[in-house]
Design a protein around this motif. Structure first.
Motif, PDB file in Angstrom:
ATOM      1  N   PRO A  28       0.799  -1.232   0.000  1.00 50.09           N
ATOM      2  CA  PRO A  28       0.000   0.000   0.000  1.00 50.09           C
ATOM      3  C   PRO A  28       0.826   1.273   0.000  1.00 50.09           C
ATOM      4  CG  PRO A  28      -0.889  -1.580   1.566  1.00 50.09           C
ATOM      5  CD  PRO A  28       0.412  -2.137   1.104  1.00 50.09           C
ATOM      6  N   ARG A  29       2.016   1.261   0.636  1.00 45.12           N
ATOM      7  CA  ARG A  29       2.833   2.469   0.743  1.00 45.12           C
ATOM      8  C   ARG A  29       4.088   2.396  -0.147  1.00 45.12           C
ATOM      9  NH1 ARG A  29       2.301   5.484   5.269  1.00 45.12           N
ATOM     10  NH2 ARG A  29       3.568   6.966   4.076  1.00 45.12           N
ATOM     11  N   GLY A  73       1.295   2.081  -4.599  1.00 41.93           N
ATOM     12  CA  GLY A  73       0.334   1.445  -3.723  1.00 41.93           C
ATOM     13  C   GLY A  73      -0.866   2.330  -3.448  1.00 41.93           C
ATOM     14  N   SER A  74      -1.888   1.743  -2.882  1.00 44.81           N
ATOM     15  CA  SER A  74      -3.166   2.440  -2.700  1.00 44.81           C
ATOM     16  C   SER A  74      -3.081   3.610  -1.724  1.00 44.81           C
ATOM     17  CB  SER A  74      -4.225   1.442  -2.207  1.00 44.81           C
ATOM     18  OG  SER A  74      -3.806   0.843  -0.982  1.00 44.81           O
ATOM     19  N   GLU A  75      -2.074   3.621  -0.832  1.00 41.59           N
ATOM     20  CA  GLU A  75      -1.955   4.687   0.155  1.00 41.59           C
ATOM     21  C   GLU A  75      -0.855   5.696  -0.179  1.00 41.59           C
ATOM     22  OE1 GLU A  75      -1.557   3.001   4.046  1.00 41.59           O
ATOM     23  OE2 GLU A  75      -3.167   1.539   3.713  1.00 41.59           O
ATOM     24  N   VAL A  76      -0.244   5.561  -1.341  1.00 38.43           N
ATOM     25  CA  VAL A  76       0.831   6.481  -1.737  1.00 38.43           C
ATOM     26  C   VAL A  76       0.231   7.827  -2.124  1.00 38.43           C
ATOM     27  CG1 VAL A  76       2.601   6.943  -3.497  1.00 38.43           C
ATOM     28  CG2 VAL A  76       2.437   4.680  -2.439  1.00 38.43           C
ATOM     29  N   THR A  77       0.827   8.913  -1.601  1.00 39.73           N
ATOM     30  CA  THR A  77       0.313  10.254  -1.885  1.00 39.73           C
ATOM     31  C   THR A  77       1.349  11.168  -2.538  1.00 39.73           C
ATOM     32  OG1 THR A  77       0.931  11.006   0.347  1.00 39.73           O
ATOM     33  CG2 THR A  77      -1.300  10.123   0.050  1.00 39.73           C
ATOM     34  N   SER A  80       3.309   9.592  -8.368  1.00 44.43           N
ATOM     35  CA  SER A  80       2.318   9.058  -9.301  1.00 44.43           C
ATOM     36  C   SER A  80       3.027   8.353 -10.449  1.00 44.43           C
ATOM     37  CB  SER A  80       1.442  10.184  -9.862  1.00 44.43           C
ATOM     38  OG  SER A  80       0.784  10.879  -8.819  1.00 44.43           O
ATOM     39  N   GLU A 138       7.465   4.530  -0.108  1.00 45.74           N
ATOM     40  CA  GLU A 138       7.254   5.904  -0.571  1.00 45.74           C
ATOM     41  C   GLU A 138       8.129   6.918   0.163  1.00 45.74           C
ATOM     42  OE1 GLU A 138       3.491   9.018  -0.914  1.00 45.74           O
ATOM     43  OE2 GLU A 138       3.484   7.490   0.648  1.00 45.74           O
ATOM     44  N   ASP A 139       8.317   6.730   1.475  1.00 42.91           N
ATOM     45  CA  ASP A 139       9.053   7.702   2.278  1.00 42.91           C
ATOM     46  C   ASP A 139      10.504   7.858   1.845  1.00 42.91           C
ATOM     47  OD1 ASP A 139       6.772   8.054   3.762  1.00 42.91           O
ATOM     48  OD2 ASP A 139       7.441   6.838   5.467  1.00 42.91           O
TER      49      ASP A 139
END
Length: 348
Positions: A28-29, A73-77, A80, A138-139
């Motif tokens: 997700p991340r 993942g679905s929670e990546v902000t 893109s 992601e971080d």
């Protein structure tokens, strides 16, 4: 899980060869990245040749990675699909200790997760950027500014931040006198960065062989350390000395070049213990310090600084099949100034 093409070390002594490594499916991340370019760092060689601790093989190294996002993942902000991104020397940390919360993940109290040869959160061994694809939390994925070409941005993820971080921490800028020891992959970027920060920059190199390059990169002065007169001429001349070489140095001689409250900071790490006479530090209240890479926020800051000031490394692009020759040249110091692997050559 997916299997991707890679350049792998199969033992500490065998030449690198084409092979494969396994990547996890994006969680997700996580961010999945198609790697375009991978810089070659001397740390890659030390690690693959098992000079810094016992490694598991096969191992793909490489921690100067740039490419394009292929899935999130679905929670990546923050990222893109299609974004230009990079990954540096670490792909994880505890995120909970005081240092991590302060944005200094490189000094994680539990130890950061290195991009290769480290135990990841899922218990697997991390595999680096000498490969076609990678999946990273992601971080620990960085946006690459549009002004930076992806091939030249790759070495900034290690060599760039390793030199930017101490220069920034010790407030290098106008009116500050900086000496850079060594002008290789790290040193030539240190010269460019210190010049862009507005400092008066001096290169201290074994010989004058690279003098023309140093002056072209922004150095104001260039001296050969093989000439004993250099240490007499430059006594008490610097506020900051940044050592970028991993060869043993006569540290006391370099400390004598510092003025009042001056700092000698090393990012080069020779295998032998450094010998320092404390009375040399007492004189003029000098400091002897070290610095690691930078945290994620500082690395992002460095990338923006380089984009705004047109600071990029001098690179030589190689194919996957040239890697063993390139490594031998790195060991000999025969590179100006950073090799970058065209990862498309691994997709053949």
């Amino acid at each position: 899980m997916s299997v991707v093409n890679a350049i792998v070390a199969t033992s500490p002594t065998a030449p690198l060869e084409r092979g494969t490594v396994t990547r996890r499916d994006p969680g997700p991340r996580d961010v999945a990245i198609e790697i375009a370019w991978a810089g070659v760092c001397h740390s890659d060689i030390h690690t693959a040749r098992d000079e810094w601790g016992q490694m598991e093989y096969p191992l793909a190294v490489g921690h100067e990675i740039t490419g394009v996002v292929t899935a999130v993942g679905s929670e990546v902000t923050r990222h893109s699909v299609g974004d230009r991104v990079g990954v540096g020397c670490m792909v994880g940390s505890c995120r909970e200790c005081a240092n991590c919360k302060a944005g200094h993940e490189q000094y994680c109290e539990k130890g950061f997760v290195a991009t290769y040869g480290a135990v990841d959160e899922d218990g697997t061994i991390t595999q680096g950027g000498y490969a076609t694809d990678v999946v990273v939390a992601e971080d620990f994925v960085l946006a690459i500014p549009d002004a930076l070409p992806l091939d030249k941005a790759a070495p900034l993820l290690c060599a760039g931040i390793t030199t930017y971080s101490p220069l920034s921490h010790w407030k290098v800028g106008p009116g500050v006198r900086v000496a850079v020891v060594g002008m290789g992959g790290l040193g030539h970027l240190a010269v460019k960065l210190a010049h862009a920060m507005g400092a008066e920059v001096t290169v201290l190199s074994q010989s004058l062989r690279k003098k023309d390059d140093g002056l072209a990169f922004g150095a104001d002065h260039f001296y050969a350390t093989s000439d004993p007169e250099t240490f007499t001429t430059l006594a008490r001349s610097f506020d900051v000395i940044l050592n970028t070489v991993s060869a043993p140095l006569a540290i006391d001689d370099y400390l004598g070049l510092l003025d009042l409250n001056g700092t000698f900071v090393s990012v080069g790490a020779p295998p032998e213990p450094a010998q320092v006479t404390l009375f040399t530090l007492f004189t003029n209240r000098r400091r002897f310090a070290g610095s690691s890479i930078g945290g994620i926020a500082e690395t992002a800051e460095m990338l923006e600084f380089c984009a705004e000031n047109d600071v990029v490394p001098e690179i030589e692009v190689i194919s996957a099949d040239q890697i063993n020759e390139a490594w031998e040249r790195v060991v000999r110091g025969d590179v100006r100034y950073r090799y970058v692997i065209d990862i498309d050559s691994l997709r053949d």
